[in-house]
Design an enzyme around this catalytic site. Structure first.
Site, short mmCIF file in Angstrom:
data_model
loop_
_atom_site.label_atom_id
_atom_site.label_comp_id
_atom_site.label_asym_id
_atom_site.label_seq_id
_atom_site.Cartn_x
_atom_site.Cartn_y
_atom_site.Cartn_z
N ARG A 1 0.82 -1.22 0.00
CA ARG A 1 0.00 0.00 0.00
C ARG A 1 0.85 1.26 0.00
O ARG A 1 0.47 2.28 0.57
CB ARG A 1 -0.96 0.05 1.19
CG ARG A 1 -2.02 -1.03 1.29
CD ARG A 1 -2.98 -1.01 0.12
NE ARG A 1 -2.55 -1.95 -0.89
CZ ARG A 1 -2.72 -3.28 -0.83
NH1 ARG A 1 -3.36 -3.80 0.16
NH2 ARG A 1 -2.27 -4.08 -1.77
N CYS B 1 -10.99 -0.67 3.04
CA CYS B 1 -10.41 -1.06 4.32
C CYS B 1 -9.90 0.17 5.05
O CYS B 1 -9.24 1.03 4.46
CB CYS B 1 -9.27 -2.05 4.11
SG CYS B 1 -9.89 -3.69 3.70
N GLU C 1 -5.26 3.12 6.79
CA GLU C 1 -5.06 3.14 5.33
C GLU C 1 -5.81 4.35 4.75
O GLU C 1 -5.37 4.96 3.79
CB GLU C 1 -5.59 1.83 4.72
CG GLU C 1 -5.40 1.73 3.23
CD GLU C 1 -5.81 0.37 2.66
OE1 GLU C 1 -5.37 -0.68 3.16
OE2 GLU C 1 -6.58 0.37 1.68
N1 EPU Z 1 -11.39 -11.67 8.59
C1 EPU Z 1 -12.00 -11.84 9.81
N2 EPU Z 1 -12.94 -10.93 10.18
C2 EPU Z 1 -13.28 -9.88 9.38
C3 EPU Z 1 -12.65 -9.72 8.14
C4 EPU Z 1 -11.70 -10.63 7.75
O1 EPU Z 1 -11.73 -12.76 10.56
O2 EPU Z 1 -14.18 -9.10 9.78
C5 EPU Z 1 -10.43 -12.69 8.16
C6 EPU Z 1 -11.03 -13.48 6.99
O3 EPU Z 1 -11.78 -14.54 7.42
C7 EPU Z 1 -9.82 -13.90 6.23
C8 EPU Z 1 -8.79 -12.84 6.52
O4 EPU Z 1 -9.27 -12.08 7.63
O5 EPU Z 1 -9.35 -15.13 6.72
C9 EPU Z 1 -8.51 -11.94 5.32
O6 EPU Z 1 -9.70 -11.26 4.95
P1 EPU Z 1 -9.92 -10.73 3.45
O7 EPU Z 1 -9.74 -11.83 2.49
O8 EPU Z 1 -11.18 -9.98 3.43
O9 EPU Z 1 -8.68 -9.81 3.17
P2 EPU Z 1 -8.18 -8.52 3.93
O10 EPU Z 1 -6.74 -8.74 4.23
O11 EPU Z 1 -9.07 -8.12 5.04
C10 EPU Z 1 -7.31 -7.34 1.74
C11 EPU Z 1 -7.27 -5.89 1.31
C12 EPU Z 1 -8.60 -5.53 0.67
C13 EPU Z 1 -8.90 -6.46 -0.50
C14 EPU Z 1 -8.92 -7.91 0.05
C15 EPU Z 1 -9.19 -8.97 -1.00
C16 EPU Z 1 -5.90 -4.66 2.95
C17 EPU Z 1 -5.92 -3.78 4.14
N3 EPU Z 1 -7.09 -5.05 2.50
O12 EPU Z 1 -8.30 -7.42 2.77
O13 EPU Z 1 -8.46 -4.23 0.17
O14 EPU Z 1 -10.16 -6.16 -1.09
O15 EPU Z 1 -7.62 -8.19 0.63
O16 EPU Z 1 -8.28 -8.90 -2.04
O17 EPU Z 1 -4.83 -4.96 2.42
C18 EPU Z 1 -8.74 -1.92 0.63
O18 EPU Z 1 -7.51 -1.86 0.55
O19 EPU Z 1 -9.47 -0.92 0.79
C19 EPU Z 1 -9.34 -3.22 0.56
C20 EPU Z 1 -10.61 -3.43 0.83
#
Ligand code: EPU
Length: 311
Positions: free
Chosen positions: A164, A214, A303
């Site tokens: 990021r 996020c 972020e």
């Molecule tokens: N999880 C939880 N509780 C929650 C949300 C997530 O336990 O409320 C767990 C999920 O079960 C999963 C893990 O966390 O095992 C990862 O969750 P997710 O796949 O949603 O990915 P993330 O790391 O939360 C990142 C990016 C998102 C992007 C997604 C999918 C960041 C901060 N976020 O989210 O980007 O859409 O991967 O590719 O890097 C953004 O940057 O605005 C954004 C939404």
């Protein structure tokens, strides 16, 4: 303001963001060329740059000075045979994802559903588990803040894309154009890949709600943390926030999404409750970060960018 009158400008202008809250800009300019952008920056080198407002929260008081929207830097050229694409900073990433998938060019299909302009997506190396925007970038052009009329050209070797964020070999340009190298592929296969990624996101993220995506970056652990991982591993902020018991908590109409805890949304019943305020969202982010720190000793870094008055 002494800026060239040919540049389109609005005074005391609402700043369009995905949250649709927050105050106005003293002046909002829409340069239509790199030269007009350079003229704006010569006048106000510290002007704030507005992309799609997708990762931005503007304080209720609004902000002083000039805000520059890059939405008029919107040229796209796409060569399906070689895979080279040149795209203006003001183009929206979801549109480019669709256009390249339809043209049968592979590389961006994993970035479906990420709200951003090309300028913002480059500066923040937007992405997620299916890849990052920087992966396909071969060259970037930008205008420096010293008013030099000619854009600088930065080859890929001089760009360092991180999680990021991106740095450009000692230059801090306002990005105006980006060149990408995509791979000619099968439009049907790309379309179905994009569709399944969008379906997976819609199941886990509140895509229809007002938010800025996020709220926090996924932190890297500085020590072992049981079920979350070992020291040095990256852990989803959403998981920490959920385990800290924050899902659904509110300040005014701002709410930690019950669907994905790293999204802070305007609750659907907001209008009956209280008009949405930027302050509520900022306060809620602070509460969430404090709870995660108290519970797990992990500091969350925002972020979402927050613009507020300097004084
Ligand atoms: N999880 C939880 N509780 C929650 C949300 C997530 O336990 O409320 C767990 C999920 O079960 C999963 C893990 O966390 O095992 C990862 O969750 P997710 O796949 O949603 O990915 P993330 O790391 O939360 C990142 C990016 C998102 C992007 C997604 C999918 C960041 C901060 N976020 O989210 O980007 O859409 O991967 O590719 O890097 C953004 O940057 O605005 C954004 C939404």
């Amino acid at each position: 303001m002494t800026i060239d009158l040919a540049i389109s400008m609005i005074e005391d202008a609402p700043i369009p963001t995905w949250y649709r809250v927050g105050g106005t800009a003293e002046c909002l300019a829409f340069p239509a060329s790199e030269q007009q952008l350079a003229a704006c920056l010569e006048d106000e080198p510290n002007a704030n740059i507005l992309g799609d407002g997708a990762n931005l929260l503007v304080d209720d008081e609004g902000i002083d000075g000039l805000v520059i929207s890059l939405r008029s830097l919107n040229e796209v050229s796409l060569d399906p045979a070689t895979g080279f694409v040149t795209v203006g900073a003001g183009i929206k990433l979801p549109r480019l994802v669709l256009d390249t998938v339809r043209a049968g060019l592979a590389g961006l299909q994993g970035l479906g559903g990420i709200p951003a302009t090309i300028g913002g997506a480059t500066a923040m190396n937007a992405g997620g588990r299916y890849g990052s925007f920087g992966d396909c970038i071969t060259r970037v052009w930008g205008v420096t803040r010293d008013g030099r009329p000619e854009p600088v050209e930065i080859p890929r070797d001089d760009i360092d894309f991180g999680y990021r964020n991106a740095t450009f070999a000692g230059v801090d340009p306002v990005i105006t154009r980006v060149e990408l190298k995509l791979t000619p592929g099968n439009p049907e296969a790309l379309r179905s890949e994009l569709k399944s990624i969008m379906t997976a996101k819609a199941e886990s993220q509140p895509l229809g709600a007002k938010s800025a995506g996020c709220a926090f970056k996924n932190p890297v652990l500085d020590r072992d943390l049981g079920e979350f991982g070992a020291s040095g591993s990256q852990v989803p902020a959403g998981k920490l926030i959920e385990r800290a018991g924050c899902k659904g908590i509110r300040v005014g109409s701002a709410q930690v999404s019950p669907r994905h805890a790293n999204f802070i949304t305007i609750a659907p019943d907001a209008r009956h409750d209280a008009p949405p305020r930027a302050r509520d969202i900022i306060d809620l982010m602070e509460i969430v970060a404090a709870r995660v720190y108290d519970r797990f000793g992990v500091s969350l870094e925002r972020e979402v960018k927050v613009w507020r008055r300097s004084s």
